[in-house]
Design an enzyme around this catalytic site. Structure first.
Site, PDB file in Angstrom:
ATOM      1  N   ASP A  18     -17.241   6.966  -0.421  1.00  0.00           N
ATOM      2  CA  ASP A  18     -15.909   6.883   0.188  1.00  0.00           C
ATOM      3  C   ASP A  18     -15.636   8.233   0.851  1.00  0.00           C
ATOM      4  O   ASP A  18     -16.332   9.228   0.576  1.00  0.00           O
ATOM      5  CB  ASP A  18     -14.874   6.586  -0.925  1.00  0.00           C
ATOM      6  CG  ASP A  18     -13.447   6.444  -0.412  1.00  0.00           C
ATOM      7  OD1 ASP A  18     -13.263   6.197   0.793  1.00  0.00           O
ATOM      8  OD2 ASP A  18     -12.512   6.584  -1.234  1.00  0.00           O
ATOM      9  N   ARG A  67     -13.256  -8.658   3.206  1.00  0.00           N
ATOM     10  CA  ARG A  67     -11.888  -8.285   2.851  1.00  0.00           C
ATOM     11  C   ARG A  67     -10.920  -9.451   3.069  1.00  0.00           C
ATOM     12  O   ARG A  67     -10.021  -9.674   2.291  1.00  0.00           O
ATOM     13  CB  ARG A  67     -11.409  -7.061   3.677  1.00  0.00           C
ATOM     14  CG  ARG A  67     -12.165  -5.753   3.435  1.00  0.00           C
ATOM     15  CD  ARG A  67     -12.085  -5.273   1.991  1.00  0.00           C
ATOM     16  NE  ARG A  67     -10.752  -5.233   1.453  1.00  0.00           N
ATOM     17  CZ  ARG A  67      -9.837  -4.294   1.694  1.00  0.00           C
ATOM     18  NH1 ARG A  67     -10.136  -3.268   2.478  1.00  0.00           N
ATOM     19  NH2 ARG A  67      -8.639  -4.342   1.140  1.00  0.00           N
ATOM     20  N   HIS A 110      -7.728   0.623  -6.020  1.00  0.00           N
ATOM     21  CA  HIS A 110      -7.850  -0.193  -4.802  1.00  0.00           C
ATOM     22  C   HIS A 110      -8.498  -1.536  -5.164  1.00  0.00           C
ATOM     23  O   HIS A 110      -9.620  -1.832  -4.763  1.00  0.00           O
ATOM     24  CB  HIS A 110      -8.692   0.562  -3.757  1.00  0.00           C
ATOM     25  CG  HIS A 110      -8.572   0.031  -2.365  1.00  0.00           C
ATOM     26  ND1 HIS A 110      -7.735  -1.011  -2.013  1.00  0.00           N
ATOM     27  CD2 HIS A 110      -9.200   0.393  -1.210  1.00  0.00           C
ATOM     28  CE1 HIS A 110      -7.842  -1.244  -0.710  1.00  0.00           C
ATOM     29  NE2 HIS A 110      -8.729  -0.418  -0.206  1.00  0.00           N
ATOM     30  N   CYS A 133     -16.371   1.563   1.601  1.00  0.00           N
ATOM     31  CA  CYS A 133     -15.153   0.781   1.851  1.00  0.00           C
ATOM     32  C   CYS A 133     -14.642   0.968   3.275  1.00  0.00           C
ATOM     33  O   CYS A 133     -13.907   0.124   3.772  1.00  0.00           O
ATOM     34  CB  CYS A 133     -14.080   1.170   0.842  1.00  0.00           C
ATOM     35  SG  CYS A 133     -13.731   2.937   0.799  1.00  0.00           S
ATOM     36  N   GLN A 148     -10.158  -4.115  -2.575  1.00  0.00           N
ATOM     37  CA  GLN A 148     -11.428  -3.655  -2.004  1.00  0.00           C
ATOM     38  C   GLN A 148     -12.592  -4.085  -2.895  1.00  0.00           C
ATOM     39  O   GLN A 148     -13.646  -4.512  -2.428  1.00  0.00           O
ATOM     40  CB  GLN A 148     -11.405  -2.129  -1.861  1.00  0.00           C
ATOM     41  CG  GLN A 148     -12.722  -1.548  -1.352  1.00  0.00           C
ATOM     42  CD  GLN A 148     -13.036  -1.931   0.081  1.00  0.00           C
ATOM     43  OE1 GLN A 148     -12.171  -1.815   0.948  1.00  0.00           O
ATOM     44  NE2 GLN A 148     -14.254  -2.382   0.352  1.00  0.00           N
ATOM     45  N   ARG A 207       0.874  -1.189   0.000  1.00  0.00           N
ATOM     46  CA  ARG A 207       0.000   0.000   0.000  1.00  0.00           C
ATOM     47  C   ARG A 207       0.899   1.223   0.000  1.00  0.00           C
ATOM     48  O   ARG A 207       1.735   1.393   0.894  1.00  0.00           O
ATOM     49  CB  ARG A 207      -0.895   0.013   1.242  1.00  0.00           C
ATOM     50  CG  ARG A 207      -1.553   1.358   1.478  1.00  0.00           C
ATOM     51  CD  ARG A 207      -2.588   1.346   2.582  1.00  0.00           C
ATOM     52  NE  ARG A 207      -3.781   0.623   2.185  1.00  0.00           N
ATOM     53  CZ  ARG A 207      -4.977   0.790   2.752  1.00  0.00           C
ATOM     54  NH1 ARG A 207      -5.132   1.644   3.735  1.00  0.00           N
ATOM     55  NH2 ARG A 207      -6.017   0.094   2.335  1.00  0.00           N
TER      56      ARG A 207
HETATM   57  N1  NVA Z   1      -9.962   6.959  -0.893  1.00  0.00           N
HETATM   58  C1  NVA Z   1      -9.516   6.493   0.409  1.00  0.00           C
HETATM   59  C2  NVA Z   1      -9.792   5.032   0.547  1.00  0.00           C
HETATM   60  C3  NVA Z   1      -9.491   4.447   1.896  1.00  0.00           C
HETATM   61  C4  NVA Z   1      -9.729   2.983   1.965  1.00  0.00           C
HETATM   62  C5  NVA Z   1      -8.040   6.810   0.574  1.00  0.00           C
HETATM   63  O1  NVA Z   1      -7.280   6.609  -0.375  1.00  0.00           O
HETATM   64  O2  NVA Z   1      -7.655   7.273   1.642  1.00  0.00           O
HETATM   65  N1   CP Z   2     -11.184  -0.078   3.081  1.00  0.00           N
HETATM   66  C1   CP Z   2      -9.868  -0.041   3.425  1.00  0.00           C
HETATM   67  O1   CP Z   2      -8.964  -0.224   2.604  1.00  0.00           O
HETATM   68  O2   CP Z   2      -9.659   0.201   4.745  1.00  0.00           O
HETATM   69  P1   CP Z   2      -8.234   0.444   5.433  1.00  0.00           P
HETATM   70  O3   CP Z   2      -7.703   1.752   4.910  1.00  0.00           O
HETATM   71  O4   CP Z   2      -8.539   0.479   6.903  1.00  0.00           O
HETATM   72  O5   CP Z   2      -7.331  -0.696   5.070  1.00  0.00           O
END
Ligand code: NVA
Ligand code: CP
Length: 312
Positions: A224, A293, A127, A265, A130, A100
Site C-alpha cells: 500500500d 471492488r 478498510h 489496493c 477492500q 469514508r
Molecule cells: N492506506 C491508504 C489506503 C488507500 C486506499 C490510505 O488510507 O490513504
Molecule cells: N483502494 C481504494 O480504496 O481506492 P480509493 O481510495 O481510490 O477508493
C-alpha cells in the site's frame, strides 16, 4: 449483523457468502437489478476516493437504487450538527450509508445511531470493503484451499495492514505483516485481536521486520502507499527512509512461490512502495482486484440490506 464497521465484524461464513454472491454479480451484474429499486444509498466521504466511490455508486445503480454522493464539506455535520442527529436523518431517507472518513469512532457512532446498515469505506484504522475484493482475487487465483500458502503484506503498519491481518485471521490463513517496528508497525491491539480470531480459525498471524524472510515462498506480496490520506507531511522523509527496505522489488518477487501474485489496493506510487516492473509485470493482478471492488460492495449492500449476514 446490521453494519460493517470493522473487518473483524465479519464471520468466515459471511465472507464466503459475500464472495459467492460477488462472483455471481461478476457474471451477471444485473442479477438483482430491482433489489434497491426506488431506494437510495448515501455515500459520504471526507477523504478522496477513486475506486471506492465509483464501485459504490455503480454497485447501487446495478441493484436498481440511487446513490447519493455527499462530500465532507456538504453536510451540516461539518458545522456542528451531531453525528447522532445526522444518522437519524440519513436513516429516514436511505437504505444504507457508506462512509469514508478519518476517525473509526465517528463510523462506530454512526453505526450505533443509524437504523440502516452503515458500511466503513475506509478509516484511519481499517478498510474492510477492500479486503472483500482482495479475497475474491485470492480465491480466483488459488481456489478455496489455501493450506500451505503464505499471504504477505509489506510496508506501512496502517489501515490496510490491519485489515489484511484481520481478514487473514477470519479466513484461517497464514498471514504476515512485514513492517518497520515502532511508529509504523501495526497497532498492537489489532494484532492481538487477529491472534484471538486465529485461535478459532486455525490462522497463523506473524508480524516481522524482515521483508526477505517474509517474502520467501509467499503466495501473495501485497503493499500500500507509504503516505496515507491524513498522514502528516512533516513525517514524510523519515517515514520513507524507514519504509524503503519494505519496497516490493523484482528481487523480493523472485524469492516468492512460483505461482505467486502481486496485489495492491491502489492508488500506487511506482518507484516508492513498488517497482514499476512488478506492478506492471506478469504477476500483478491489480486490475482484476480493482474490478472486484464493485461486485463485492454490490454483494455487501445486497446481503446487509436483507439482514442476511450473521457477523462474528
Ligand atoms: N492506506 C491508504 C489506503 C488507500 C486506499 C490510505 O488510507 O490513504
Ligand atoms: N483502494 C481504494 O480504496 O481506492 P480509493 O481510495 O481510490 O477508493
Amino acid at each position: 449483523m446490521k453494519d460493517l464497521l470493522r473487518t473483524q465484524d465479519l464471520s468466515r461464513a459471511d465472507v464466503d457468502l459475500l464472495l459467492d454472491t460477488a462472483g455471481e454479480f461478476s457474471e451477471n451484474p444485473l442479477r438483482s437489478a430491482t433489489a434497491l429499486a426506488n431506494k437510495s444509498v448515501a455515500i459520504y466521504m471526507t477523504k478522496p476516493s477513486t475506486r471506492t466511490r465509483l464501485a459504490s455508486e455503480t454497485a447501487v445503480a446495478h441493484l436498481g437504487g440511487t446513490p447519493i454522493f455527499i462530500r465532507g464539506d456538504e453536510l451540516q455535520l461539518g458545522r456542528g450538527e451531531t453525528i447522532s442527529d445526522t444518522a437519524r436523518i440519513i436513516s429516514g431517507f436511505c437504505e444504507a450509508l457508506i462512509i469514508r472518513t478519518f476517525a473509526q469512532s465517528d463510523v462506530d457512532e454512526l453505526g450505533v445511531n443509524s437504523s440502516i446498515p452503515v458500511i466503513n469505506a475506509l478509516t484511519d484504522d481499517d478498510h474492510p470493503t477492500q479486503l472483500l475484493a482482495d479475497w475474491l482475487t485470492i480465491r480466483e487465483n488459488f481456489g478455496k484451499d489455501i493450506s500451505g500458502r503464505k499471504f504477505v503484506y509489506l510496508g506501512d503498519g496502517n489501515n490496510m495492514s490491519h485489515a489484511w491481518l484481520t481478514m487473514g485471521a477470519i479466513m484461517g490463513a497464514h498471514v504476515v505483516a512485514a513492517t518497520p517496528s515502532g511508529a509504523w508497525a501495526p497497532d498492537a491491539k489489532v494484532v492481538e485481536k487477529a491472534k484471538e480470531i486465529a485461535k478459532k480459525t486455525g490462522a497463523t498471524i506473524e508480524v516481522t521486520n524482515d521483508p526477505e524472510a517474509a517474502s520467501k515462498d509467499a503466495s501473495v506480496l501485497y503493499t500500500d502507499v507509504w503516505m496515507s490520506m491524513g498522514d502528516p507531511e512533516s513525517e514524510r522523509a523519515e517515514k520513507i527512509k524507514a519504509l524503503s527496505p519494505f519496497a516490493v522489488t523484482e528481487n523480493l518477487m523472485s524469492i516468492t512461490a512460483a505461482d505467486s501474485i502481486f496485489m495492491h489496493c491502489l492508488p500506487a506510487h511506482r518507484g516508492e512502495e513498488v517497482s514499476a516492473s512488478v506492478i506492471d509485470g506478469p504477476k500483478s493482478v491489480i486490475w482484476r482486484e480493482a474490478y472486484h471492488r464493485r461486485t463485492t460492495i454490490q454483494a455487501l449492500l445486497y446481503h446487509l440490506t436483507r439482514g442476511e449476514l450473521s457477523g462474528n
